[in-house]
Enzyme design. Structure first.
Site, mmCIF file in Angstrom:
data_model
loop_
_atom_site.group_PDB
_atom_site.id
_atom_site.type_symbol
_atom_site.label_atom_id
_atom_site.label_comp_id
_atom_site.label_asym_id
_atom_site.label_seq_id
_atom_site.Cartn_x
_atom_site.Cartn_y
_atom_site.Cartn_z
ATOM 1 N N ASP A 114 -12.539 23.722 12.131
ATOM 2 C CA ASP A 114 -12.206 23.544 13.546
ATOM 3 C C ASP A 114 -11.493 22.217 13.790
ATOM 4 O O ASP A 114 -10.475 22.167 14.463
ATOM 5 C CB ASP A 114 -13.456 23.661 14.441
ATOM 6 C CG ASP A 114 -14.581 22.733 14.004
ATOM 7 O OD1 ASP A 114 -14.521 22.179 12.887
ATOM 8 O OD2 ASP A 114 -15.533 22.557 14.781
ATOM 9 N N VAL A 116 -10.498 18.188 11.982
ATOM 10 C CA VAL A 116 -10.550 17.146 10.948
ATOM 11 C C VAL A 116 -10.674 15.820 11.679
ATOM 12 O O VAL A 116 -9.799 15.433 12.449
ATOM 13 C CB VAL A 116 -9.287 17.148 10.059
ATOM 14 C CG1 VAL A 116 -9.386 16.050 9.010
ATOM 15 C CG2 VAL A 116 -9.091 18.501 9.398
ATOM 16 N N ASP A 117 -11.807 15.169 11.423
ATOM 17 C CA ASP A 117 -12.099 13.900 12.090
ATOM 18 C C ASP A 117 -11.944 12.781 11.051
ATOM 19 O O ASP A 117 -10.841 12.321 10.806
ATOM 20 C CB ASP A 117 -13.519 13.992 12.666
ATOM 21 C CG ASP A 117 -13.773 12.948 13.733
ATOM 22 O OD1 ASP A 117 -13.125 11.887 13.686
ATOM 23 O OD2 ASP A 117 -14.615 13.163 14.618
ATOM 24 N N GLY A 119 -12.465 13.361 7.893
ATOM 25 C CA GLY A 119 -11.984 14.054 6.708
ATOM 26 C C GLY A 119 -12.968 14.031 5.539
ATOM 27 O O GLY A 119 -12.701 14.562 4.468
HETATM 28 C C1 PRP Z 1 -17.935 18.812 12.434
HETATM 29 C C2 PRP Z 1 -16.671 19.641 12.470
HETATM 30 C C3 PRP Z 1 -16.085 19.433 11.111
HETATM 31 C C4 PRP Z 1 -16.539 18.042 10.732
HETATM 32 C C5 PRP Z 1 -15.398 17.104 10.913
HETATM 33 O O1 PRP Z 1 -18.907 19.573 11.842
HETATM 34 O O2 PRP Z 1 -16.968 20.993 12.717
HETATM 35 O O3 PRP Z 1 -16.613 20.353 10.177
HETATM 36 O O4 PRP Z 1 -17.600 17.677 11.629
HETATM 37 O O5 PRP Z 1 -15.815 15.781 10.656
HETATM 38 P P1 PRP Z 1 -15.281 14.920 9.427
HETATM 39 O O6 PRP Z 1 -13.798 15.142 9.341
HETATM 40 O O7 PRP Z 1 -15.626 13.523 9.915
HETATM 41 O O8 PRP Z 1 -16.022 15.302 8.190
HETATM 42 P P2 PRP Z 1 -20.470 19.295 12.026
HETATM 43 O O9 PRP Z 1 -20.972 18.563 10.809
HETATM 44 O O10 PRP Z 1 -20.717 18.652 13.369
HETATM 45 O O11 PRP Z 1 -21.069 20.764 11.960
HETATM 46 P P3 PRP Z 1 -20.712 22.058 12.853
HETATM 47 O O12 PRP Z 1 -19.424 22.609 12.293
HETATM 48 O O13 PRP Z 1 -21.879 22.950 12.601
HETATM 49 O O14 PRP Z 1 -20.567 21.641 14.297
#
Ligand code: PRP
Length: 188
Positions: A114, A116-117, A119
């Site tokens: 969904d 990429v924060d 990453g």
């Molecule tokens: C969120 C999002 C991504 C991830 C992005 O997932 O859905 O998978 O964080 O962050 P990053 O780039 O800093 O790794 P989350 O761990 O909140 O789980 P979810 O998908 O169940 O909401």
């Protein structure tokens, strides 16, 4: 009420009384972009088996819309990963809580995310998937904040270059709420 007309002054009963800061992408804008991504993906993959892997939970709505816009044979499976050793501190390790049952070797793998924060999740996950010898391995992210200093892999397909705000809706949550909102918004 037609949802693309939702704005910050509209009280949406799904918001638990929270106020929207702004709607960042309307339902119509998302649908149009997902259609374009589907067309792009359809054109890029020629022969071979395509396995679309959705990273749960955030990708569940995007994945289900996206696969219906891809006009070639494909299979769908999911990954559940955690990068946290405890509730608050990142351990830097990604652990698979659910591993796809489907064989990955020799297939085109499209990992659907969904957002990429940092990453971090994706980098570790890609290492893990690459080790399973797929024919190709690409990332499709609906939203990309372009702040991912830790992402060592290019994101081949991107829906939107997202603002660096806390976003909810269309699968994205805040404390597990708001995933079912059909548009993407930031909260006050
Ligand atoms: C969120 C999002 C991504 C991830 C992005 O997932 O859905 O998978 O964080 O962050 P990053 O780039 O800093 O790794 P989350 O761990 O909140 O789980 P979810 O998908 O169940 O909401």
């Amino acid at each position: 009420m037609y949802l693309s007309s939702v704005n910050s002054s509209t009280a949406d009963p799904r918001l638990l009384g929270r106020t929207l800061r702004r709607v960042v992408y309307t339902q119509d804008e998302i649908a149009e972009r997902v259609r374009e991504l589907g067309r792009e993906i359809t054109q890029v993959y020629g022969d071979g088996e395509l396995l679309v892997l959705g990273l749960l939970k955030g990708s569940f709505i995007f994945l289900s819309d996206l696969v219906r816009e891809i006009e070639r044979p494909l299979q769908v499976d999911f990954l559940v990963a955690t990068s946290y050793g405890d509730a608050t501190v990142s351990s830097g390790n990604v652990r698979l809580l659910y591993d796809p049952e489907t064989e990955l070797e020799g297939k085109h793998i499209l990992l659907v995310e969904d957002i990429v924060d940092t990453g971090r999740t994706l980098s570790r996950l890609m290492d893990l998937l690459q080790a399973r010898k797929p024919r190709s391995l690409e990332i499709c992210a609906l939203l990309h904040k372009h702040i991912a200093a830790e992402l060592r892999y290019p994101t081949r397909f991107i829906g939107f270059d997202a603002p660096n705000e806390f976003l909810v809706g269309y699968g994205l949550d805040h404390a597990e709420n708001f995933r079912h909102i059909p548009y993407i918004a930031s909260l006050q």
